[in-house]
Design a protein around this motif. Structure first.
Motif, mmCIF file in Angstrom:
data_model
loop_
_atom_site.group_PDB
_atom_site.id
_atom_site.type_symbol
_atom_site.label_atom_id
_atom_site.label_comp_id
_atom_site.label_asym_id
_atom_site.label_seq_id
_atom_site.Cartn_x
_atom_site.Cartn_y
_atom_site.Cartn_z
ATOM 1 N N UNK A 206 18.085 -75.140 45.921
ATOM 2 C CA UNK A 206 19.177 -75.730 45.152
ATOM 3 C C UNK A 206 19.966 -76.718 46.005
ATOM 4 N N UNK A 207 20.129 -77.927 45.511
ATOM 5 C CA UNK A 207 20.946 -78.951 46.167
ATOM 6 C C UNK A 207 22.312 -78.953 45.466
ATOM 7 N N UNK A 208 23.392 -78.565 46.163
ATOM 8 C CA UNK A 208 24.688 -78.382 45.501
ATOM 9 C C UNK A 208 25.179 -79.582 44.699
ATOM 10 N N UNK A 209 25.038 -80.782 45.237
ATOM 11 C CA UNK A 209 25.563 -81.946 44.533
ATOM 12 C C UNK A 209 24.773 -82.235 43.259
ATOM 13 N N UNK A 210 23.452 -82.062 43.324
ATOM 14 C CA UNK A 210 22.628 -82.245 42.130
ATOM 15 C C UNK A 210 23.004 -81.199 41.077
ATOM 16 N N UNK A 211 23.238 -79.981 41.532
ATOM 17 C CA UNK A 211 23.606 -78.909 40.607
ATOM 18 C C UNK A 211 24.919 -79.232 39.894
ATOM 19 N N UNK A 212 25.911 -79.660 40.651
ATOM 20 C CA UNK A 212 27.223 -79.951 40.063
ATOM 21 C C UNK A 212 27.126 -81.077 39.033
ATOM 22 N N UNK A 213 26.372 -82.129 39.361
ATOM 23 C CA UNK A 213 26.234 -83.255 38.418
ATOM 24 C C UNK A 213 25.519 -82.817 37.143
ATOM 25 N N UNK A 214 24.525 -81.942 37.286
ATOM 26 C CA UNK A 214 23.805 -81.470 36.116
ATOM 27 C C UNK A 214 24.706 -80.609 35.226
ATOM 28 N N UNK A 215 25.519 -79.753 35.847
ATOM 29 C CA UNK A 215 26.475 -78.958 35.066
ATOM 30 C C UNK A 215 27.395 -79.885 34.261
ATOM 31 N N UNK A 216 27.874 -80.912 34.931
ATOM 32 C CA UNK A 216 28.792 -81.852 34.285
ATOM 33 C C UNK A 216 28.123 -82.560 33.110
ATOM 34 N N UNK A 217 26.848 -82.880 33.263
ATOM 35 C CA UNK A 217 26.121 -83.587 32.205
ATOM 36 C C UNK A 217 25.865 -82.714 30.975
ATOM 37 N N UNK A 218 25.732 -81.396 31.183
ATOM 38 C CA UNK A 218 25.211 -80.557 30.100
ATOM 39 C C UNK A 218 26.174 -79.499 29.567
ATOM 40 N N UNK A 219 27.267 -79.220 30.249
ATOM 41 C CA UNK A 219 28.106 -78.085 29.857
ATOM 42 C C UNK A 219 28.662 -78.223 28.439
ATOM 43 N N UNK A 220 29.133 -79.414 28.067
ATOM 44 C CA UNK A 220 29.721 -79.582 26.732
ATOM 45 C C UNK A 220 28.698 -79.293 25.634
ATOM 46 N N UNK A 221 27.470 -79.776 25.813
ATOM 47 C CA UNK A 221 26.435 -79.559 24.798
ATOM 48 C C UNK A 221 26.065 -78.089 24.684
ATOM 49 N N UNK A 222 26.045 -77.383 25.813
ATOM 50 C CA UNK A 222 25.674 -75.966 25.785
ATOM 51 C C UNK A 222 26.769 -75.121 25.142
ATOM 52 N N UNK A 223 28.017 -75.455 25.404
ATOM 53 C CA UNK A 223 29.116 -74.755 24.735
ATOM 54 C C UNK A 223 29.026 -74.981 23.230
ATOM 55 N N UNK A 224 28.799 -76.234 22.817
ATOM 56 C CA UNK A 224 28.670 -76.540 21.396
ATOM 57 C C UNK A 224 27.499 -75.788 20.771
ATOM 58 N N UNK A 225 26.398 -75.683 21.502
ATOM 59 C CA UNK A 225 25.222 -74.974 21.002
ATOM 60 C C UNK A 225 25.522 -73.489 20.807
ATOM 61 N N UNK A 226 26.179 -72.881 21.777
ATOM 62 C CA UNK A 226 26.510 -71.456 21.668
ATOM 63 C C UNK A 226 27.455 -71.196 20.499
ATOM 64 N N UNK A 227 28.419 -72.078 20.318
ATOM 65 C CA UNK A 227 29.374 -71.907 19.217
ATOM 66 C C UNK A 227 28.689 -72.101 17.865
ATOM 67 N N UNK A 228 27.796 -73.089 17.787
ATOM 68 C CA UNK A 228 27.081 -73.352 16.538
ATOM 69 C C UNK A 228 26.165 -72.182 16.185
ATOM 70 N N UNK A 229 25.454 -71.647 17.184
ATOM 71 C CA UNK A 229 24.572 -70.504 16.939
ATOM 72 C C UNK A 229 25.371 -69.289 16.463
ATOM 73 N N UNK A 230 26.576 -69.140 16.994
ATOM 74 C CA UNK A 230 27.425 -68.019 16.593
ATOM 75 C C UNK A 230 28.048 -68.237 15.227
ATOM 76 N N UNK A 231 28.032 -69.474 14.757
ATOM 77 C CA UNK A 231 28.604 -69.785 13.453
ATOM 78 C C UNK A 231 30.113 -69.714 13.430
ATOM 79 N N UNK A 232 30.747 -70.076 14.534
ATOM 80 C CA UNK A 232 32.203 -69.999 14.625
ATOM 81 C C UNK A 232 32.772 -71.287 15.215
ATOM 82 N N UNK A 233 34.083 -71.446 15.077
ATOM 83 C CA UNK A 233 34.805 -72.526 15.732
ATOM 84 C C UNK A 233 35.703 -71.950 16.809
ATOM 85 N N UNK A 234 36.307 -72.802 17.602
ATOM 86 C CA UNK A 234 37.166 -72.321 18.691
ATOM 87 C C UNK A 234 38.342 -71.492 18.157
ATOM 88 N N UNK A 235 38.789 -71.793 16.957
ATOM 89 C CA UNK A 235 39.905 -71.032 16.378
ATOM 90 C C UNK A 235 39.540 -69.577 16.150
#
Length: 357
Positions: free
Chosen positions: A46-75
């Motif tokens: 694992x290269x730390x800087x590559x890991x951090x950039x990848x997290x930054x690129x993908x975290x929003x989409x993964x959160x949205x995916x988990x919420x959509x699969x759960x069928x809920x909103x943040x509220x």
């Protein structure tokens, strides 16, 4: 109680929604995880800087995916939980800032979770294991034996005095040219090998205490490779060395855990389970050895499903739920931590003879 968990401590970006009041089997409502194996494979780790950039690129989409699969909103969430350490600090920061932003905008409680505690409490997510229990936490960055007394209460009985078991797997796999990630590749190669061909050491075996050591075992493998005839190792050479290394590591771990069981039973007569967690807990021969050891000691053996042994967000959400039940919530000004021991009172190393068992 619906909780969104976020995990970004190493090379998996993950989000999950857990229903804390659901019965066993129905607690994980949704999971989304993205592995960075392909991004790190050319470097053999694992290269730390590559890991951090990848997290930054993908975290929003993964959160949205988990919420959509759960069928809920943040509220609909009752709270959020996020890995706040230990781990590669760049990645931890990405997850923490994402969770803080969601919590602040939607006015939701937030729990800062110790990544190691996520692993430690996973058996309660999967199997309702009661406190106290004995835990072998074994991964790429950590190797510890802990008495899990309660949420937030851990007593370390043993730790590695040099390298973690997962690191040893990865580095030996790299020496043998088996590919990355090393643990699964080495286990697969070992299935074709003769573990008796090479006489490799069992570090710390038979010594007092419950500490581990794997550096000398790695060195022994390297020296064995250097003594081989010139030229590339044959596939059988690789398989036999992999099998010998794996057998030596499992024997060493078994010896340390056996001593820890004696100590655990003295300290906690009502403890009923030996638990293993962390990425290396997915190793099949290690699981089999620990299961047999637990049976001999009249303890239940619990190992979470393989998908929850490696880093994941369900365990972080669950750890957050365990703290929320006890009224523990973090303020939004908490800081990410690259280091965060589960037992803050434990010395850096217990030493080979410090804990008698």
């Amino acid at each position: 109680m619906l909780i969104l968990g976020i995990e970004t401590s190493c090379d998996e970006t993950a989000a999950a929604v857990v229903r804390a009041d659901a019965p066993k089997g129905g607690r994980v409502v949704s999971e989304a995880i993205l592995s960075q194996l392909d991004e790190h494979r050319p470097y053999g780790g694992v290269v730390p800087e590559i890991a951090a950039r990848s997290h930054l690129d993908h975290i929003d989409a993964l959160v949205a995916q988990a919420m959509e699969q759960a069928g809920i909103g943040f509220a609909d969430l009752d709270a959020l939980a996020v890995t706040a350490g230990p781990g590669l600090i760049g990645g931890v920061i990405v997850g923490v800032m994402t969770a803080k932003a969601i919590a602040a905008v939607h006015r939701k409680p937030l729990v800062a979770v110790n990544h190691l505690e996520g692993h430690a409490l996973t058996p309660r997510l999967s199997d309702d294991v009661p406190f106290p229990y004995l835990l072998l936490l074994v991964s790429g960055g950590h190797c510890q034996i802990l008495a899990v007394e309660d949420v937030g209460r851990y007593r370390r009985l043993g730790t590695t005095i040099d390298d973690a078991a997962g690191e040893a797997f990865d580095k030996v796999a790299k020496m043998l040219g088996l590919g990355y990630p090393g643990g699964p590749a080495l286990q697969k190669a070992a299935e074709r090998g003769d573990p008796r061909r090479f006489d490799l050491p069992r570090p710390m075996k038979g010594r007092p205490g419950c500490d581990f050591s794997f550096s000398g075992l790695k060195t022994s493998v390297r020296q064995t490779v250097e003594k081989m005839p010139p030229g590339p190792l044959s596939e059988q050479d690789k398989a036999d060395l992999a099998a010998g290394f794996q057998a030596a590591l499992v024997d060493s771990v078994r010896d340390r855990v056996k001593k820890a069981i004696i100590l655990f039973k003295e300290l906690y007569p009502h403890g009923t389970a030996l638990v293993t967690a962390g990425g290396v807990a997915a190793n099949v021969p290690l699981r089999a050895s620990l299961k047999a050891l637990a049976a001999q000691a009249d303890l239940d053996f619990v190992a979470p499903p393989l998908k929850w042994c490696t880093d994941n967000a369900a365990m972080i959400a669950w750890a957050g739920a365990e703290h929320l039940r006890r009224g523990a919530v973090s303020s939004l000004d908490f800081k990410p931590r690259p280091r965060w021991p589960l037992d803050p009172d434990a010395p850096k190393s217990t030493g080979a003879g410090a804990v008698k068992a």
